[in-house]
Design an enzyme around this catalytic site. Structure first.
Site, PDB file in Angstrom:
ATOM      1  N   ILE A  62      14.305  -3.530  34.440  1.00 24.61           N
ATOM      2  CA  ILE A  62      14.099  -4.537  35.903  1.00 24.61           C
ATOM      3  C   ILE A  62      15.545  -5.169  35.487  1.00 24.61           C
ATOM      4  CG2 ILE A  62      13.138  -6.281  36.150  1.00 24.61           C
ATOM      5  CD1 ILE A  62      10.417  -4.566  35.952  1.00 24.61           C
ATOM      6  N   HIS A  63      15.911  -5.912  34.369  1.00 26.99           N
ATOM      7  CA  HIS A  63      16.672  -6.895  33.192  1.00 26.99           C
ATOM      8  C   HIS A  63      18.374  -6.655  33.679  1.00 26.99           C
ATOM      9  CE1 HIS A  63      13.503  -9.099  31.559  1.00 26.99           C
ATOM     10  NE2 HIS A  63      14.302 -10.595  32.022  1.00 26.99           N
ATOM     11  N   ILE A  67       7.193   1.976   3.127  1.00 28.81           N
ATOM     12  CA  ILE A  67       6.479   1.272   2.310  1.00 28.81           C
ATOM     13  C   ILE A  67       6.132  -0.151   2.929  1.00 28.81           C
ATOM     14  CG2 ILE A  67       4.380   0.018   0.535  1.00 28.81           C
ATOM     15  CD1 ILE A  67       4.852   3.012   0.710  1.00 28.81           C
ATOM     16  N   PHE A  87       0.777  -1.720   0.058  1.00 34.96           N
ATOM     17  CA  PHE A  87      -0.175   0.293  -0.065  1.00 34.96           C
ATOM     18  C   PHE A  87       0.902   1.102  -0.477  1.00 34.96           C
ATOM     19  CE2 PHE A  87      -2.170   3.525   3.156  1.00 34.96           C
ATOM     20  CZ  PHE A  87      -3.074   3.333   2.303  1.00 34.96           C
ATOM     21  N   SER A  99       2.607  12.076   7.699  1.00 29.97           N
ATOM     22  CA  SER A  99       0.710  12.044   8.349  1.00 29.97           C
ATOM     23  C   SER A  99       0.259  13.106   7.150  1.00 29.97           C
ATOM     24  CB  SER A  99       1.482  12.707   9.663  1.00 29.97           C
ATOM     25  OG  SER A  99       2.379  11.887  10.191  1.00 29.97           O
ATOM     26  N   PRO A 128       8.001  11.384   0.534  1.00 27.47           N
ATOM     27  CA  PRO A 128       9.453  11.751   1.860  1.00 27.47           C
ATOM     28  C   PRO A 128       8.301  13.238   1.722  1.00 27.47           C
ATOM     29  CG  PRO A 128      10.697  11.643  -0.719  1.00 27.47           C
ATOM     30  CD  PRO A 128       8.611  11.144  -1.183  1.00 27.47           C
ATOM     31  N   GLY A 129       7.212  14.224   0.942  1.00 24.87           N
ATOM     32  CA  GLY A 129       7.071  15.255   1.412  1.00 24.87           C
ATOM     33  C   GLY A 129       5.563  14.828   1.655  1.00 24.87           C
ATOM     34  N   GLU A 131       1.236   4.071  10.316  1.00 25.78           N
ATOM     35  CA  GLU A 131      -0.534   4.291  10.452  1.00 25.78           C
ATOM     36  C   GLU A 131      -0.932   5.556  11.321  1.00 25.78           C
ATOM     37  OE1 GLU A 131      -1.814   2.459   8.441  1.00 25.78           O
ATOM     38  OE2 GLU A 131      -0.225   0.290   8.527  1.00 25.78           O
ATOM     39  N   GLY A 157      21.730  -5.083  32.735  1.00 21.62           N
ATOM     40  CA  GLY A 157      22.735  -5.074  31.813  1.00 21.62           C
ATOM     41  C   GLY A 157      21.738  -6.121  30.785  1.00 21.62           C
TER      42      GLY A 157
END
Length: 384
Positions: A332-333, A160, A126, A135, A131-132, A358, A335
């Site tokens: 939490i993990h 795309i 789709f 949104s 580029p311009g 989207e 390193g």
């Protein structure tokens, strides 16, 4: 108001979860290894085998009408299935689907594009973003000029999804003097694609159209009505984005809880520290909120109601939630979360995309606010 699933719906959910755990999750080490070595996450043969197993289990065309061989499970079950698939980072989805706007085609178009796509014989993409004109989809610069019984398309599309693999594209161009129009364009008609490297595993493409000739009969829908088709494509499945993110967030939160119960620091497991407990609690609250917002949007679609506002809310909330949860899980993990030995850093990069594609967070906020200000949506009304 009944929030429970039917017996059949629970069976479907549980069957999908079992399939993901037994058939898909075991491929995770292979996916990580392939990606580290610069290869595709899954080779085509493995993907075909997975989809063949899924089809034998009845999972083919989850939301595809039965007349096209699909299961037609509807929006709510499609969202729940997406949540289950999101529990793994293996890039797998059940086959048998096609872009919703392909159903708007003529009968010859359906036979040439829709049916082969559902059967997995063809791949589509789709193409509206430029580029311009990201949104701002109304600022499309790609042009189509009539030349007898053909249209000549010139322009460029960017970011795309599936553009490198597709053999045909639904491309949106301004057909003078009618306006934005959607064209079905086979790759062998002359358009070219180039991969765009990204920080995650999403591999979008730039598409270039240089004097690409397309016959009149390849117009999808009506001349000048392409923008409506584009919004239909973007809007209908927007709630599916947070659905998959919910599954990812739940899986990662489970990993964080398991790790916190065994990782010791200063003489006790880190699960005993309030700072860790609050991260776990906040994550659970946010996941549950996202889940119900997403299912509400899916319910509106199922009931034939306008779901655009609810879908924007679900998408915005789900994208932000997923990024907050993965950040906490990595923290939490410690390193180890930052290393490539665990998939957390991969999810970290992958989920960041949700706030961009989207419809960016900013676009969702603009849409939500505009709907409220203009009265298209009202506060405090349930089920309307």
């Amino acid at each position: 108001m009944d929030f429970s699933l039917t017996t059949e719906e629970r069976q479907i959910r549980d069957t999908v979860r079992s399939f993901v755990e037994k058939e898909v999750m075991p491929l995770e080490p292979e996916v990580l290894r392939n990606e580290r070595e610069g290869r595709p996450a899954l080779d085509p043969e493995t993907l075909r085998d997975l989809r063949a197993k899924a089809r034998k289990s009845g999972f083919w065309g989850i939301n595809t009408p039965e007349e096209y061989g699909g299961a037609a499970l509807g929006p709510i079950m499609s969202a729940i299935i997406a949540m289950e698939l999101g529990r793994t980072f293996v890039p797998f989805s059940f086959g048998g689907t096609a872009d919703n706007i392909l159903y708007a085609g003529t009968e010859p178009q359906k036979q040439r594009y829709l049916v082969p796509t559902i059967e997995g014989e063809r791949r589509s993409c789709f193409a509206i973003t430029e580029p311009g004109a990201g949104s701002d989809a109304r600022n499309i610069r790609t042009r189509a000029v009539r030349d007898g019984a053909e249209w000549i398309i010139n322009g460029e599309k960017t970011f795309i999804t599936g553009g490198n693999e597709a053999d045909f594209v639904m491309v949106f161009a301004v057909a003078e003097p009618y306006g934005v129009t959607c064209f079905l364009v086979d790759r062998d008609m002359g358009w070219k694609s180039e991969p765009i490297p990204t920080m995650g595993q999403w591999g979008p493409a730039a598409l270039v159209f240089q004097d690409v000739r397309v016959p009149e009969e390849n117009i999808l829908g009506e001349l000048g009505k392409g923008f409506e088709l584009a919004m239909q494509w973007i809007g209908q499945g927007r709630y599916m984005i947070p659905a998959r993110a919910i599954g990812s967030a739940e899986r990662m939160l489970g990993m964080a809880i398991d790790y916190a119960k065994i990782r010791k620091s200063m003489g006790q497991t880190i699960s005993e520290y309030q700072a860790i407990q609050w991260m776990i609690a906040d994550s659970q609250v946010e996941i549950e909120a996202a889940k119900w917002l997403t299912l509400y949007a899916a319910w509106r679609v199922r009931e034939g109601m306008d779901a655009r506002h609810a879908s924007s809310i679900a998408k915005l909330n789900g994208a932000v939630m997923a990024n907050q949860v993965v950040d906490r899980v990595l923290q939490i993990h410690g390193g180890m979360g930052y290393t490539k030995e665990l998939p957390i850093e991969r999810w970290y990069r992958e989920l960041r995309l949700l706030r961009i594609f989207e419809g960016t967070d900013e676009i969702q906020r603009r849409t939500i606010a505009r709907n409220l200000i203009k009265g298209h949506a009202r506060l405090g009304l349930i089920g309307e």
